[in-house]
Design a protein around this motif. Structure first.
Motif, PDB file in Angstrom:
ATOM      1  N   PRO A 124       0.802  -1.226   0.000  1.00  0.00           N
ATOM      2  CA  PRO A 124       0.000   0.000   0.000  1.00  0.00           C
ATOM      3  C   PRO A 124       0.833   1.273   0.000  1.00  0.00           C
ATOM      4  N   CYS A 125       0.241   2.313  -0.545  1.00  0.00           N
ATOM      5  CA  CYS A 125       0.821   3.665  -0.498  1.00  0.00           C
ATOM      6  C   CYS A 125      -0.326   4.624  -0.176  1.00  0.00           C
ATOM      7  N   HIS A 126      -0.428   4.992   1.086  1.00  0.00           N
ATOM      8  CA  HIS A 126      -1.504   5.861   1.555  1.00  0.00           C
ATOM      9  C   HIS A 126      -0.962   7.291   1.691  1.00  0.00           C
ATOM     10  N   ILE A 127      -1.407   8.182   0.833  1.00  0.00           N
ATOM     11  CA  ILE A 127      -0.982   9.579   0.904  1.00  0.00           C
ATOM     12  C   ILE A 127      -2.247  10.438   0.973  1.00  0.00           C
ATOM     13  N   GLY A 128      -2.699  10.712   2.194  1.00  0.00           N
ATOM     14  CA  GLY A 128      -3.928  11.477   2.392  1.00  0.00           C
ATOM     15  C   GLY A 128      -3.700  12.974   2.323  1.00  0.00           C
ATOM     16  N   ASN A 129      -4.755  13.736   2.544  1.00  0.00           N
ATOM     17  CA  ASN A 129      -4.702  15.200   2.482  1.00  0.00           C
ATOM     18  C   ASN A 129      -4.004  15.744   3.727  1.00  0.00           C
ATOM     19  N   ILE A 130      -2.842  16.357   3.531  1.00  0.00           N
ATOM     20  CA  ILE A 130      -2.083  16.852   4.687  1.00  0.00           C
ATOM     21  C   ILE A 130      -2.714  18.095   5.307  1.00  0.00           C
ATOM     22  N   HIS A 131      -3.642  18.732   4.617  1.00  0.00           N
ATOM     23  CA  HIS A 131      -4.272  19.944   5.143  1.00  0.00           C
ATOM     24  C   HIS A 131      -5.510  19.658   5.990  1.00  0.00           C
ATOM     25  N   THR A 132      -6.028  18.443   5.919  1.00  0.00           N
ATOM     26  CA  THR A 132      -7.266  18.124   6.633  1.00  0.00           C
ATOM     27  C   THR A 132      -7.154  16.884   7.504  1.00  0.00           C
ATOM     28  N   ALA A 133      -5.994  16.281   7.580  1.00  0.00           N
ATOM     29  CA  ALA A 133      -5.834  15.033   8.335  1.00  0.00           C
ATOM     30  C   ALA A 133      -6.213  15.230   9.800  1.00  0.00           C
ATOM     31  N   ASN A 134      -6.866  14.230  10.364  1.00  0.00           N
ATOM     32  CA  ASN A 134      -7.290  14.274  11.760  1.00  0.00           C
ATOM     33  C   ASN A 134      -6.072  14.337  12.687  1.00  0.00           C
ATOM     34  N   GLN A 135      -6.132  15.214  13.686  1.00  0.00           N
ATOM     35  CA  GLN A 135      -5.020  15.372  14.623  1.00  0.00           C
ATOM     36  C   GLN A 135      -5.265  14.687  15.954  1.00  0.00           C
ATOM     37  N   SER A 136      -6.522  14.396  16.253  1.00  0.00           N
ATOM     38  CA  SER A 136      -6.866  13.884  17.574  1.00  0.00           C
ATOM     39  C   SER A 136      -6.784  12.364  17.604  1.00  0.00           C
ATOM     40  N   GLY A 137      -7.174  11.783  18.711  1.00  0.00           N
ATOM     41  CA  GLY A 137      -7.151  10.332  18.849  1.00  0.00           C
ATOM     42  C   GLY A 137      -6.410   9.890  20.089  1.00  0.00           C
ATOM     43  N   GLU A 138      -6.704   8.682  20.527  1.00  0.00           N
ATOM     44  CA  GLU A 138      -6.044   8.130  21.704  1.00  0.00           C
ATOM     45  C   GLU A 138      -4.550   7.937  21.446  1.00  0.00           C
ATOM     46  N   ARG A 139      -3.784   7.891  22.541  1.00  0.00           N
ATOM     47  CA  ARG A 139      -2.335   7.719  22.435  1.00  0.00           C
ATOM     48  C   ARG A 139      -1.862   6.660  23.417  1.00  0.00           C
ATOM     49  N   VAL A 140      -0.792   5.985  23.067  1.00  0.00           N
ATOM     50  CA  VAL A 140      -0.050   5.143  24.000  1.00  0.00           C
ATOM     51  C   VAL A 140       1.248   5.882  24.288  1.00  0.00           C
ATOM     52  N   LEU A 141       1.391   6.423  25.478  1.00  0.00           N
ATOM     53  CA  LEU A 141       2.546   7.270  25.791  1.00  0.00           C
ATOM     54  C   LEU A 141       3.843   6.476  25.680  1.00  0.00           C
ATOM     55  N   SER A 142       4.822   7.064  25.012  1.00  0.00           N
ATOM     56  CA  SER A 142       6.123   6.427  24.851  1.00  0.00           C
ATOM     57  C   SER A 142       7.214   7.187  25.602  1.00  0.00           C
ATOM     58  N   THR A 143       6.830   8.254  26.293  1.00  0.00           N
ATOM     59  CA  THR A 143       7.762   9.011  27.128  1.00  0.00           C
ATOM     60  C   THR A 143       7.810   8.384  28.522  1.00  0.00           C
ATOM     61  N   PRO A 144       8.813   8.733  29.333  1.00  0.00           N
ATOM     62  CA  PRO A 144       8.773   8.303  30.728  1.00  0.00           C
ATOM     63  C   PRO A 144       7.484   8.792  31.396  1.00  0.00           C
ATOM     64  N   ALA A 145       7.074   8.122  32.461  1.00  0.00           N
ATOM     65  CA  ALA A 145       5.758   8.368  33.060  1.00  0.00           C
ATOM     66  C   ALA A 145       5.569   9.802  33.538  1.00  0.00           C
ATOM     67  N   TRP A 146       6.676  10.503  33.805  1.00  0.00           N
ATOM     68  CA  TRP A 146       6.547  11.817  34.435  1.00  0.00           C
ATOM     69  C   TRP A 146       6.397  12.989  33.446  1.00  0.00           C
ATOM     70  N   TYR A 147       6.594  12.764  32.156  1.00  0.00           N
ATOM     71  CA  TYR A 147       6.320  13.867  31.224  1.00  0.00           C
ATOM     72  C   TYR A 147       5.637  13.362  29.961  1.00  0.00           C
ATOM     73  N   ALA A 148       4.929  14.288  29.313  1.00  0.00           N
ATOM     74  CA  ALA A 148       4.233  13.954  28.066  1.00  0.00           C
ATOM     75  C   ALA A 148       4.063  15.215  27.248  1.00  0.00           C
ATOM     76  N   TYR A 149       3.863  15.027  25.951  1.00  0.00           N
ATOM     77  CA  TYR A 149       3.665  16.150  25.028  1.00  0.00           C
ATOM     78  C   TYR A 149       2.180  16.384  24.772  1.00  0.00           C
TER      79      TYR A 149
END
Length: 439
Positions: A124-149
């Motif tokens: 596959p080659c998925h190249i969606g619209n970079i101007h309208t792509a969804n920004q939200s959604g759940e995350r699995v934190l990959s930083t140490p437990a004490w900080y996050a972005y």
């Protein structure tokens, strides 16, 4: 079918957030996130494509995955992120080991892409619209437990002449404030102590939604939550309002640390690079910030060898750093990136740009040494991040050090735990980093 999927995220913290969202999407689809690519079914290499050097790093990582695949320790390789967006056809053509590509507008397609490569045998080659792509959604934190972005916006409208980011990430799009506050509450509930507010440009937050700057309002709301520190990354000089300065000064939870990309100080170069500042304006802003925010630590990025930088302009830049004493500076040689206006302008050789960058690093080393000397004897609140058995010392960061890009503070203490705030009296330096002992 359920598969084991490993993720490798390269580049900036904003890219890391995308990777965290992909991990959550994969888990929601019933797959398992594997800590190591060896033994996984799919490895996802989330690439940076900002500079040619970042693309080289991405290719190196892809080739490492290819070796695992050749040895039978990995089945499929997916490439996502900025390099995939920038060079999707080249990746598919020149790297036959790659089984699929997702651009920056298609992170949400990761589960579908896994099904395509594992169940259907597709490439596959998925190249969606970079101007309208969804920004939200759940995350699995990959930083140490004490900080996050907390990424508050996507894209960039600044269109600096040397930068490819707008073509990779799209136009500037702020996330709705209620959505951000809900995400931040969730991070606070998870025990995050340091919230790092990020975007390509956080200063313009909200202007695309209502025409008004909303960062100050957002920060006041975040300060009501159970965070110990709130750190700000990428405040552009031309959009810093007095209201924002007042909020940073008044709110005790906001780290007195500002990441302020400047790139250069010469007026002709700034204009040619499509920056909206003059040297006089930069000096006036730095003076105002230091006057209104006691103890402020500044970070910036500087590019050596930009178009129009002759010997006089370079000496002007060196003098600017000596005068302003910006405590943290990342120095980079100019990289003429394909597709940018700056790449078409006359500039010094790559070798000369590197030489100038090294000279700037020497200037900055003197600034750092002076700063470290000035804070000896004071007590800093340090967020402990670990213990080094070789040095027999704990290490961590104060408000003056951001993770990954700044140094550490090393200290002795009877006992400390990662994630704990420790009062440390600063007593010396070691290889340019501060050392101390628990107060």
């Amino acid at each position: 079918m359920s598969y084991k999927v490993a993720f490798i995220s390269l580049g900036c913290a904003k890219n890391q957030v995308n990777c965290e969202q992909m991990m959550a999407t994969v888990q929601a689809a019933g797959h398992t996130v594997s800590a190591e690519p060896a033994g996984a079914d799919v490895a996802v290499v989330n690439t940076c494509g900002f500079l040619s050097s970042a693309c080289e790093e991405a290719i190196d990582n892809i080739l490492q995955m290819a070796e695992l695949k050749k040895a039978g320790k990995l089945k499929k390789i997916l490439v996502t992120g900025c390099m995939a967006q920038r060079y999707q056809q080249d990746v598919l053509k020149e790297l036959p080991e790659v089984d699929g590509v997702l651009g920056t507008g298609s992170y949400g397609d990761i589960a579908a892409a896994i099904a395509e490569v594992m169940d259907k045998g597709l490439r596959p080659c998925h190249i969606g619209n970079i101007h309208t792509a969804n920004q939200s959604g759940e995350r699995v934190l990959s930083t140490p437990a004490w900080y996050a972005y907390l990424r508050i916006a996507e894209g960039c409208d600044n269109h600096c002449a040397y930068c490819v980011i707008p073509s990779l990430r799209g136009k500037y799009r702020s996330r709705p404030m209620d959505e951000l506050l809900e995400e931040a509450r969730g991070l606070a509930r998870q025990g995050v102590q340091e919230l790092i507010v990020i975007a390509q440009d956080i200063t313009r937050y909200g202007t695309d939604l209502t025409g008004k700057h909303q960062l100050a309002q957002l920060l006041r709301e975040l300060c009501r939550m159970d965070f110990h520190w709130i750190r700000l990354h990428y405040l552009y000089p031309d959009e810093i309002t007095d209201e924002l300065i007042d909020v940073i000064a008044e709110e005790p939870k906001i780290a007195k640390y500002i990441d302020l990309p400047i790139q250069h100080c010469n007026d002709a170069i700034l204009k040619a690079m499509n920056r909206r500042d003059t040297k006089a304006e930069l000096l006036a802003l730095l003076k105002k910030l230091r006057e209104k925010i006691p103890g402020l630590v500044l970070r910036t990025s500087i590019i050596a060898g930009l178009p129009l930088e002759d010997d006089a302009a370079f000496e002007e830049l060196c003098a600017f750093l000596r005068e302003t004493k910006i405590e943290r500076a990342g120095v980079f040689p100019f990289s003429p990136e394909e597709g940018t206006k700056a790449a078409q302008m006359e500039h010094v050789s790559a070798e000369e740009a590197r030489r100038r960058a090294e000279l700037l690093v020497d200037v900055q080393s003197d600034v750092i040494d002076g700063y470290n000397e000035s804070v000896l004897g004071s007590v800093r609140e340090v967020l402990c991040e670990g213990f080094d058995p070789q040095a027999q010392m704990y290490y961590g960061r104060s408000y003056a050090e951001s993770p990954d890009i700044d140094g550490r503070i090393w200290f002795t203490a009877p006992e400390a735990q990662p994630g704990m705030f420790v009062p440390v009296r600063l007593t010396g330096t070691m290889d340019g980093e501060l050392t101390g002992e628990r107060e």
